[in-house]
Design an enzyme around this catalytic site. Structure first.
Site, PDB file in Angstrom:
ATOM      1  N   GLY A  83       5.083  -6.937   4.551  1.00  0.00           N
ATOM      2  CA  GLY A  83       5.110  -7.981   3.513  1.00  0.00           C
ATOM      3  C   GLY A  83       6.299  -7.790   2.586  1.00  0.00           C
ATOM      4  CB  THR A  84       7.707  -4.703   1.074  1.00  0.00           C
ATOM      5  OG1 THR A  84       6.449  -4.316   0.531  1.00  0.00           O
ATOM      6  CG2 THR A  84       8.831  -4.320   0.134  1.00  0.00           C
ATOM      7  CB  ILE A 110      -0.186   4.907   7.099  1.00  0.00           C
ATOM      8  CG1 ILE A 110      -1.159   3.766   6.764  1.00  0.00           C
ATOM      9  CG2 ILE A 110       0.107   5.749   5.860  1.00  0.00           C
ATOM     10  CD1 ILE A 110      -2.578   4.240   6.492  1.00  0.00           C
ATOM     11  CG  ASP A 111      -0.597  -0.203   8.558  1.00  0.00           C
ATOM     12  OD1 ASP A 111      -1.432   0.695   8.414  1.00  0.00           O
ATOM     13  OD2 ASP A 111      -0.551  -1.214   7.823  1.00  0.00           O
ATOM     14  NE  ARG A 155      -2.402  -4.225  -0.034  1.00  0.00           N
ATOM     15  CZ  ARG A 155      -1.794  -3.578   0.958  1.00  0.00           C
ATOM     16  NH1 ARG A 155      -0.656  -4.038   1.433  1.00  0.00           N
ATOM     17  NH2 ARG A 155      -2.309  -2.486   1.470  1.00  0.00           N
ATOM     18  CD  GLU A 195      -7.640  -0.944   8.485  1.00  0.00           C
ATOM     19  OE1 GLU A 195      -8.444  -0.762   7.570  1.00  0.00           O
ATOM     20  OE2 GLU A 195      -6.405  -1.035   8.291  1.00  0.00           O
ATOM     21  CE1 TYR A 245      -7.008   2.230   0.477  1.00  0.00           C
ATOM     22  CE2 TYR A 245      -9.381   2.555   0.573  1.00  0.00           C
ATOM     23  CZ  TYR A 245      -8.284   1.710   0.546  1.00  0.00           C
ATOM     24  OH  TYR A 245      -8.463   0.354   0.597  1.00  0.00           O
ATOM     25  CD  GLN A 253      -6.660   6.959   8.105  1.00  0.00           C
ATOM     26  OE1 GLN A 253      -6.457   6.724   9.280  1.00  0.00           O
ATOM     27  NE2 GLN A 253      -7.441   6.195   7.372  1.00  0.00           N
ATOM     28  N   GLY A 306       0.841  -1.198   0.000  1.00  0.00           N
ATOM     29  CA  GLY A 306       0.000   0.000   0.000  1.00  0.00           C
ATOM     30  C   GLY A 306       0.874   1.244   0.000  1.00  0.00           C
TER      31      GLY A 306
END
Ligand code: F6P
Length: 361
Positions: A112-113, A134-135, A73, A230, A280, A282, A10
């Site tokens: 993941g990357t 952003i997480d 992704r 979320e 989004y 964000q 993302g």
């Protein structure tokens, strides 16, 4: 030096700013630089789809949102699955790397990357990672780039809820991104003056949520603001495995945790309850000044690592300085909010609820 570069997962504010800083460092400190920009993340590396970037391509990028390379992704678990020709995506990526005779691959991405970056590194590619998301859930770094901007946007959204919630005497649930962790909700909730903050790391008790909101009303509060991640979970859901949780939600016809909780709060308190999903907003737009500086620090540092031939690592920011971690040490680990984190304790100390039952002495 032949350098491959890609942005995966993302997007977030600051991807372009990091690539700009890396390139500026590389062009001025490393000899004979040729940068291959792979399109749409690992997809470009798998499909040998790239553009040769030149120095001028990295101009005017500090403020630019999104990623000039595109992002996609590519689930980690599919990387080693083979196709009809008995070739995996991993094989194809290694082939591209070899065919182009890359000296190094720079990967900008999230958790993941980083798993795929660690795999490529263990297979002999010279990889340097950069922690984007952003997480803020990447292990080994205090902060990831993009997080601060997203927190600022989310906080502003929560700010704006106060006046409309007050006008109508409502309870407002504001849903914040963050995947399975609560960093973004915690920061935005505190910065936006939320009365209640619900994050995955502290599963909420619905009775406690209702009791707290009713208590506020009885004490004279005209409205309440709930910042909800979320990925927030009720205590009942937290005891279930993901599959069981999804099945339970589907059986009850629930789409999101926010909608369910809003519906239940309204039914149980009789107070009009509304939801706002920030989504989004964000992730889009320009990085804020804090992120621009962080991106410049991290991107130029990655350039320095390439110059030194230090590979198999990812850039990190810890204790106020830029450093690096080994990819194999951090891949596959998640940095969650500790339930005793100082921010959680500070929030509780000023009366913010996390949806837990009150401790009775
Ligand atoms: O990892 C960043 C993130 O924005 C998460 O907060 C969110 O859960 C997810 O990506 C959304 O992903 P997508 O862009 O695939 O909808």
């Amino acid at each position: 030096m032949k350098i491959g570069m890609l942005t995966s997962g993302g997007d977030c504010p600051g991807l372009n700013a990091v690539m700009r800083a890396f390139a500026k460092y590389a062009y001025s400190h490393i000899g004979n630089v040729k940068i291959y920009g792979f399109l749409d993340g690992y997809t470009g590396l798998i499909e040998n789809d790239y553009e040769i970037l030149e120095e001028k391509d990295f101009e005017n990028l500090l403020l630019a949102g999104g990623t000039m390379l595109g992002s996609k992704r590519q689930p980690f678990k599919q990387m080693t699955e083979t196709d009809g020709n008995n070739r995996s995506k991993l094989d194809k990526m290694k082939e591209t790397y070899k065919k182009l005779e890359l000296d190094c691959l720079v990967t900008l991405g999230g958790a993941g990357t980083h798993k795929t970056a660690a795999l490529l590194s263990s297979e002999g590619c010279n990889v340097i990672g950069l922690p984007k998301t952003i997480d803020n859930d990447i292990w080994g770094t205090d902060v990831t780039f993009g997080f601060d901007t997203a927190a600022e946007v989310a906080a502003e959204c929560i700010d704006r809820m106060h006046s409309t919630a007050a006008s109508h005497g409502r309870i407002m649930l504001v849903e914040v991104m963050g995947n399975k962790v609560g960093w973004l909700t915690l920061y935005a909730g505190l910065a936006g003056g939320a009365d209640m903050i619900l994050i995955p790391e502290i599963p909420y008790d619905e009775d406690a949520v209702v009791e707290f909101l009713e208590g506020r009303r009885k004490a004279g509060a005209k409205y309440s603001i709930v910042a909800i991640a979320e990925g927030a979970l009720s205590r009942e859901e937290a005891s279930l495995r993901k599959k069981e949780r999804l099945a339970l939600r589907a059986a009850r016809g629930e789409t999101t945790v926010t909608q369910r909780l809003a519906r239940n709060i309204e039914a149980r308190t009789g107070v009009e309850t509304r939801t706002q999903v920030i989504g989004y907003l964000q992730r889009g737009g320009s990085p804020n000044p804090h992120d621009r500086v962080l991106c410049t620090l991290m991107g130029s540092y990655a350039g320095e690592l390439a110059e030194r031939g230090k590979f198999g690592v990812t850039v990190a920011y810890t204790g106020g300085r830029v450093t690096y971690n080994s990819l194999s040490d951090i891949a596959g680990k998640t940095k969650s909010v500790p339930s005793s984190h100082q921010m959680v304790r500070a929030a509780k100390s000023i009366g913010v609820s996390f949806g837990e039952p009150e401790q009775k002495n």
